[in-house]
Each structure stands twice: as structure tokens, then as C-alpha cells.
Write a protein that holds these residues in place. Structure first.
Motif, PDB file in Angstrom:
ATOM      1  N   UNK A   5     -15.455  15.952  10.248  1.00  0.00           N
ATOM      2  CA  UNK A   5     -14.918  17.096   9.521  1.00  0.00           C
ATOM      3  C   UNK A   5     -13.744  17.580  10.362  1.00  0.00           C
ATOM      4  N   UNK A   6     -12.578  17.665   9.752  1.00  0.00           N
ATOM      5  CA  UNK A   6     -11.366  18.053  10.469  1.00  0.00           C
ATOM      6  C   UNK A   6     -11.056  19.501  10.111  1.00  0.00           C
ATOM      7  N   UNK A   7     -11.025  20.350  11.129  1.00  0.00           N
ATOM      8  CA  UNK A   7     -10.780  21.785  10.944  1.00  0.00           C
ATOM      9  C   UNK A   7      -9.468  22.146  11.621  1.00  0.00           C
ATOM     10  N   UNK A  41      -7.086  24.435   5.518  1.00  0.00           N
ATOM     11  CA  UNK A  41      -7.241  23.693   6.754  1.00  0.00           C
ATOM     12  C   UNK A  41      -8.537  22.947   6.935  1.00  0.00           C
ATOM     13  N   UNK A  42      -9.020  22.304   5.864  1.00  0.00           N
ATOM     14  CA  UNK A  42     -10.269  21.555   5.932  1.00  0.00           C
ATOM     15  C   UNK A  42     -10.054  20.152   5.397  1.00  0.00           C
ATOM     16  N   UNK A  43     -10.491  19.159   6.165  1.00  0.00           N
ATOM     17  CA  UNK A  43     -10.408  17.776   5.716  1.00  0.00           C
ATOM     18  C   UNK A  43     -11.613  17.025   6.267  1.00  0.00           C
ATOM     19  N   UNK A 161     -15.290  29.185   9.747  1.00  0.00           N
ATOM     20  CA  UNK A 161     -15.387  28.957   8.307  1.00  0.00           C
ATOM     21  C   UNK A 161     -16.571  29.762   7.777  1.00  0.00           C
ATOM     22  N   UNK A 162     -16.420  30.282   6.555  1.00  0.00           N
ATOM     23  CA  UNK A 162     -17.567  30.986   5.984  1.00  0.00           C
ATOM     24  C   UNK A 162     -18.611  29.966   5.527  1.00  0.00           C
ATOM     25  N   UNK A 168     -20.051  23.293   1.681  1.00  0.00           N
ATOM     26  CA  UNK A 168     -19.240  22.388   0.854  1.00  0.00           C
ATOM     27  C   UNK A 168     -18.710  21.231   1.694  1.00  0.00           C
ATOM     28  N   UNK A 169     -18.262  21.515   2.918  1.00  0.00           N
ATOM     29  CA  UNK A 169     -17.794  20.447   3.801  1.00  0.00           C
ATOM     30  C   UNK A 169     -18.927  19.480   4.148  1.00  0.00           C
TER      31      UNK A 169
END
Length: 179
Positions: A5-7, A41-43, A161-162, A168-169
Motif C-alpha cells: 500500500x503506497x501512502x 495520495x493512496x495507491x 488515513x481515516x 478500502x485500501x
């Protein structure tokens, strides 16, 4: 292969990281099952590269193509599952937008956590588990004194992140793992 997970820290407002071009650039670099989640900013991606090499490659792509030079965090899917499982505030998931998980660059000094706790008001809570800070702000993150003081007060690099985004991630990364 490992799913990460890329933050990306600090995406939003003046700092943008366009999701479609980011997905395309990461895929062109040889990463697999690349995806993004909302424009904040989420991948996620799958790779056989060691984490350090993957992070270096992602950072170079982001700087070269998007002029993005802020911190990037990359927990593995296994670490993200653990982040979810170790939530010290299971009662807080009822309203997931009021629960945040902040991935930390390093463990903060205990005195900093105690100082942050003194800022907590009206049921606000903070706990550190491994290199994750969990913040429960039952009256809203944007109006929380604890949240306002957190970033500088914690004393280590971080990105939060909330709980909606956390879950979801996890779902998206699990799907990437199975593809």
C-alpha cells in the motif's frame, strides 16, 4: 510477489498527484496490479522488488513525472492487515471517519505521546502500536485539538488515513494480491 500500500504524504489542496497518470507510470515501470484510491495520495501495487528498491523507483517516478517530493510510506499488505487487527479502539469503528491510523517513520518518544494526551478533549484518544498511531477524535478530526497538535507533537514523520480509507485500501490490496 508482495503487495504494498503506497501512502503519499501531503496530497490534497495545492499538492496534487493525478491518479490515472500515476497508475500508468507505475505500470509502465513494471509494477503489477497497480491501482489508486481517491485523489488523496493512496495507491497499491504488486512487485518482486525489495521494498527499498520499490520505494526508490516510485519516488523517482513521482519526482520526475509529477514533481512530487514529499515522503512516501509503503507498508506491505501483511503489515496493513496487522494495522487493522491491532486497532486498540474497536468501539471507534462505528463511526470510521473519526478513527485515524497514522503510519509512523519510527517509534516516537514516550514523552511525546504523553504530551499529546494532555491535548485530548472530550473522549479523544491516542495509542501507539508498533509504528502506527491510532487517533480517535469522536467530535471530528478537523476540530480536534489532539489532531491539530499531532503532526508536530509526535516528533516523527507520518501520514494518516481515516478508517474508511484504511479498510478500502485493505480490500483493494487483497484483490490485487489475488490477481
Amino acid at each position: 510477489m508482495t503487495v504494498y500500500i503506497i501512502l503519499f504524504r501531503g496530497v490534497g489542496g495545492a499538492t496534487q498527484l493525478p491518479t490515472k497518470p500515476l497508475r500508468e507510470a507505475l505500470t509502465a515501470a513494471g509494477f503489477h496490479s497497480v491501482g489508486t484510491y481517491i485523489n488523496s495520495g493512496n495507491a497499491f501495487l504488486k512487485t518482486a522488488m525489495p521494498r527499498d528498491k520499490m520505494l526508490k523507483t516510485v519516488a523517482e517516478i513521482c519526482e520526475d513525472k509529477f514533481r512530487f517530493t514529499k515522503a512516501i510510506y509503503a507498508p506491505s499488505l501483511a503489515e496493513w492487515r496487522k494495522l487493522v487487527e491491532q486497532n486498540p479502539f474497536p468501539d471507534a469503528v462505528k463511526v470510521p471517519k473519526f478513527l485515524h491510523a497514522a503510519v509512523l517513520e519510527a517509534k516516537p518518544e514516550p514523552g511525546r505521546i504523553e504530551a499529546l494526551r494532555t491535548c485530548a478533549r472530550d473522549g479523544e484518544r491516542i495509542e501507539i502500536v508498533d509504528k502506527v498511531a491510532y487517533l480517535h477524535t469522536p467530535h471530528g478530526f478537523g476540530t480536534s485539538k489532539l489532531a491539530v497538535k499531532f503532526d508536530k507533537g509526535i516528533g516523527v514523520g507520518n501520514t494518516a488515513r481515516n478508517w474508511n480509507t484504511v479498510l478500502k485500501l485493505l480490500e483493494l490490496a487483497e484483490n490485487a494480491s489475488n490477481s
